[in-house]
Design a protein around this motif. Sequence first.
Motif, mmCIF file in Angstrom:
data_model
loop_
_atom_site.group_PDB
_atom_site.id
_atom_site.type_symbol
_atom_site.label_atom_id
_atom_site.label_comp_id
_atom_site.label_asym_id
_atom_site.label_seq_id
_atom_site.Cartn_x
_atom_site.Cartn_y
_atom_site.Cartn_z
ATOM 1 N N ASP A 55 -6.199 8.699 12.455
ATOM 2 C CA ASP A 55 -6.341 8.705 10.996
ATOM 3 C C ASP A 55 -5.083 8.158 10.349
ATOM 4 O OD1 ASP A 55 -8.878 9.722 10.839
ATOM 5 O OD2 ASP A 55 -8.243 11.817 10.674
ATOM 6 N N SER A 56 -3.960 8.628 10.858
ATOM 7 C CA SER A 56 -2.694 8.205 10.288
ATOM 8 C C SER A 56 -2.479 6.711 10.498
ATOM 9 C CB SER A 56 -1.566 9.020 10.921
ATOM 10 O OG SER A 56 -0.330 8.551 10.449
ATOM 11 N N ALA A 59 -4.650 4.815 8.150
ATOM 12 C CA ALA A 59 -4.183 4.958 6.766
ATOM 13 C C ALA A 59 -2.929 4.123 6.511
ATOM 14 C CB ALA A 59 -3.920 6.431 6.452
ATOM 15 N N ASP A 62 -3.994 0.496 6.416
ATOM 16 C CA ASP A 62 -4.803 0.217 5.236
ATOM 17 C C ASP A 62 -3.964 0.234 3.962
ATOM 18 O OD1 ASP A 62 -7.333 -0.479 5.904
ATOM 19 O OD2 ASP A 62 -8.283 1.199 4.850
ATOM 20 N N ALA A 66 -3.612 -2.812 1.439
ATOM 21 C CA ALA A 66 -3.937 -2.688 0.022
ATOM 22 C C ALA A 66 -2.836 -3.312 -0.845
ATOM 23 C CB ALA A 66 -4.138 -1.218 -0.344
ATOM 24 N N LEU A 68 -0.873 -5.860 0.322
ATOM 25 C CA LEU A 68 -0.406 -6.966 1.159
ATOM 26 C C LEU A 68 0.416 -8.034 0.430
ATOM 27 C CD1 LEU A 68 -0.272 -8.179 3.965
ATOM 28 C CD2 LEU A 68 -2.528 -9.162 3.625
ATOM 29 N N PRO A 69 -0.089 -8.623 -0.654
ATOM 30 C CA PRO A 69 0.727 -9.674 -1.285
ATOM 31 C C PRO A 69 2.077 -9.145 -1.785
ATOM 32 C CG PRO A 69 -1.283 -9.223 -2.561
ATOM 33 C CD PRO A 69 -1.398 -8.453 -1.299
ATOM 34 N N TYR A 305 -9.212 -11.388 4.455
ATOM 35 C CA TYR A 305 -8.744 -10.344 3.535
ATOM 36 C C TYR A 305 -9.665 -10.181 2.335
ATOM 37 C CZ TYR A 305 -5.344 -7.789 0.642
ATOM 38 O OH TYR A 305 -4.703 -6.851 -0.126
ATOM 39 N N ASP A 307 -12.779 -10.017 2.016
ATOM 40 C CA ASP A 307 -14.005 -9.225 2.142
ATOM 41 C C ASP A 307 -13.645 -7.769 2.428
ATOM 42 O OD1 ASP A 307 -17.170 -9.456 2.723
ATOM 43 O OD2 ASP A 307 -16.254 -7.963 4.050
ATOM 44 N N ARG A 308 -14.192 -6.910 1.619
ATOM 45 C CA ARG A 308 -13.872 -5.496 1.700
ATOM 46 C C ARG A 308 -14.065 -4.912 3.101
ATOM 47 N NH1 ARG A 308 -16.064 -2.122 -3.058
ATOM 48 N NH2 ARG A 308 -16.601 -4.266 -3.580
ATOM 49 N N ARG A 311 -12.001 -6.891 5.965
ATOM 50 C CA ARG A 311 -10.553 -6.693 5.825
ATOM 51 C C ARG A 311 -10.009 -5.784 6.925
ATOM 52 N NH1 ARG A 311 -9.271 -4.906 -0.028
ATOM 53 N NH2 ARG A 311 -10.002 -7.028 -0.422
ATOM 54 N N ARG A 379 -8.622 2.674 14.011
ATOM 55 C CA ARG A 379 -10.007 2.900 13.587
ATOM 56 C C ARG A 379 -10.671 1.668 12.972
ATOM 57 N NH1 ARG A 379 -11.407 8.077 14.195
ATOM 58 N NH2 ARG A 379 -9.918 9.742 13.807
#
Lengths: 477, 255, 210
Positions: A55-56, A59, A62, A66, A68-69, A305, A307-308, A311, A379
């Motif tokens: 999970d960590s 996260a 992700d 979120a 990234l730029p 990137y 596409d949800r 990604r 994951r």
Amino acid sequence: MSGFTNHPDQDFGVRIHDALGDAELRESFHGAMTFLRDRRRAQFPDPEALETLRDSGAAIRDRALAQLPDLLEQLEDRCRHNGIQVHWAETAEDANRIITGLIRAVNGKRIVKGKSMATEEIGLNTALEAAGFTCLESDMGEYIVQQAHETPSHIIMPAIHRNKASIARQFAEQIPDTPYTEDVDELIGTGRRVLRRAFAEADVGISGVNFAVAETGTLCLVENEGNGRMSTTVPDTHIAVMGLEKVIEKLADLPDLMRLLPKSATGQAITTYVNMISGPRRDDESDGPRQVHLVLLDNGRSRIYADRQLRATLRCIRCGACMNHCPVYERLGGHAYGTVYPGPIGQVVMPQLFGLDHAGKLTQACSLNGACGEVCPVRIPLPDLIRRLRHEGVSTDPASPVRGHGRQRRFSEALIWRVWCFIHTRPPLYRLVTRVATRARHWLPPLPRAWTRHRAPLQPADRSFQEMMRHREDRRS
Amino acid sequence: MPGYCMNSPAIQRVYLFGTCLIDVFHPAAGLASVQLLEREGIEVVFPEEQTCCGQPPYNSGYDEEARAVARQVVRRFSESIPVIVPSGSCAGMLRQHYPSLLADGPLADAARDLAARTYELHEFLHRVLQVRWQDHGDPVKIVMHTSCSARREMGVREDGLALLRQLEGVEVCEPESAETCCGFGGTFAVKMSEISAAMATDKCRAVQATGADQLLSSDCGCLLNIDGMLRKQGAHLPAEHLAEFLWKRTGGDTP
Amino acid sequence: MKPRDRILSRLRHGRAASPAAPYPAPQAQATADSAPDIDAMVTALQAAHAEVFRMDESAWPDHLASLAEQRAWQQWWVGRDEVASTWQAHGSAPSVTVFEDWERQKSTLFESAPIGLSLAQGGIADTGTLIVESGSAVPRTLSLVPPVHVVVVRENSLFPDMATAMVHYSRHGMPTNLIFISGPSKTADIQQTMAYGAHGPRELIVYLCR
């Protein structure tokens, strides 16, 4: 010789057939995969703790994606501040041009490279050769593979398809004054001897990057052999090549990723070396590179990137656990895929990089058994992504975000599903079809030869379950 | 995860989703499923208007065709009672994939609701009904193949094994590399037949190496694949759906 | 537009077009403010094929001298850290080369430097890791090129785990080159058979000092 191609779909069937027929190859992969799976399992004795850690990992990756730029800008800023020069490459060709230019600028002659999948992805060795440079692979497995003019068959263990006898033959034939020996210590000693000389003389070192920390402008590189340290310390110029998705927000994100990566990859608690490079040598330091360059590679990543769902592909930390647990990869080996990244992650990455018209067939080499998704340390829902790419492969939606979408659609198959759907959304018609199938079971045409070549023909029962249930109801009422 | 408590007294009625493979190839397993449930005092509702869960086109990328079938299932199984599925992969389709497949349409809520009350048969018997059984058969050694969807998507491997372990005369074993796919994978078995056959060959070898008298699985796809290859090879290892075996062993009349 | 700006603009556009909630972080586990587990450090290092000796700091030179005698270690390479001066003052080693001029000494280092001796700036107990920071006192290659690396680390410089180490570096800044070493160099690239001394040291000897 096996090689990567931009059209992995071409002759995929032939490669599959050849791989399955190669008993030695199957034996090598079966042994290696069993070994790696057992080692990984031993590192994660507590299933609950593993799930929390995954999970960590998901996260952390992700959260980085979120932003990234923004993180890339921060990374660039921090790196520049640290004296690392940052270059942006939109395509593989751009990256190769940048790297070749950098080598020319320092008048580089002798180039060594640490293991890096990003440089495999852009075909750097070939580009350097075309530009008149030779670049020596320094990871033992990569060295063996390069010397044999092969490509890696696994992203962590490049020479996993080779046994020691064949390596012994290769060394004895190709390295002067090397007697034939199957003693692994001696074989490694030979590699050490040859590569040591190369390290001592190298003026440019090329490496990959496992994680880049935006907070501090730090490039992290994990390895066991010390060739990563050599390549990034001994030559005067160090060029690091990294897929732009590998940035993470802060140093505090590293520990959990480091608890996942080596354990998932090779079943080690930690790699022998973790290199954290935050700049070229300072004036008061006596060794280390005088120049450090970071090449940030897009090469299709910004499209993934967008596409949800897709990604999640970019969470990947390149541990190879998905291929180690994939029953298809275990039986085919890496070369059959014809891609830089083989196995499940390759089946997801490659069609997105090359387009579904060139690599869409790869997605079919999957039984959707879910073993890859179950072990992915971050994951990535690999089976879902493979299924999604199958969908995009046959999708007629012009808004599909994946290149080459719809190009796997065959009229005959589309028609089959159309008819299938027509029947299965009309229960009375479905009942009629099953009635015919059960009654006429002895006269039915044989199933596709693909099924019956290896299995007895399927035979429907004499009555369908629905029919039995109706009789049962009738008897009761 | 489904929302019913263990041994919930509220459960008097359940739906049975028969699955198309059971319907055509293993009807006895469907009947055994009904009987196992009825013996526990549960009324089994079997809507006649059912066909398939939609998994074959879904796994092939034909989402629209899969969606059409999924919508039909959601509408037909609308009463708020558990949906019992004697197959890990079809149950997995209903529980894990319907919500996302139907997420953008008017049935989104209904699909989530259906997913939450979907159970694999043996999961339901073991975890919810907590059945206790007496064994009535002769000593036998069986090898249990848990499908990948039962194991991973549904997490019900233990349930099938736990039910078998209640049976005194049954020696239960699993093949080596039990967690490895048998190579079925629906259309995969036809589209990538060589790889599929290589996987099935290994599975058959592992299954036979156990020396068991009988092969069991709660997924018809795997059974057709493994049993089909064993029969082609001329091996004598009868294969049966787990539900059918359990029903016979626990005193059910031969369906 | 430059490639950089095109890439960034594609990413920003992609993010705006399909925003997604990031995977939720698990509840942070309470970070125990525990002391470093020295026994775990020893176990982990030994499991990674390192030799570990634990003693008071004053004792390592005598111990190392007798070890050197047993193993006929004669040619030592050191930097200019405390460990180097202690070892030189101890006077037991027949030959101690101070490695200070990389350009001049590089080829000798690669060809004929058998043993490097240095102080590790810290360590991570739970993974059995030594922390080596780049700096003016010791060249980076001293801990890499010689086939044997002897390293002294003080117990009071250890972090319990990597998380606490990262907190430290986040607060105090990163050196240009920070290396975590968790054993001798190794590879399993040939038929999954472990071999030590792939490119770095074959042997790692650790003095854990109180």
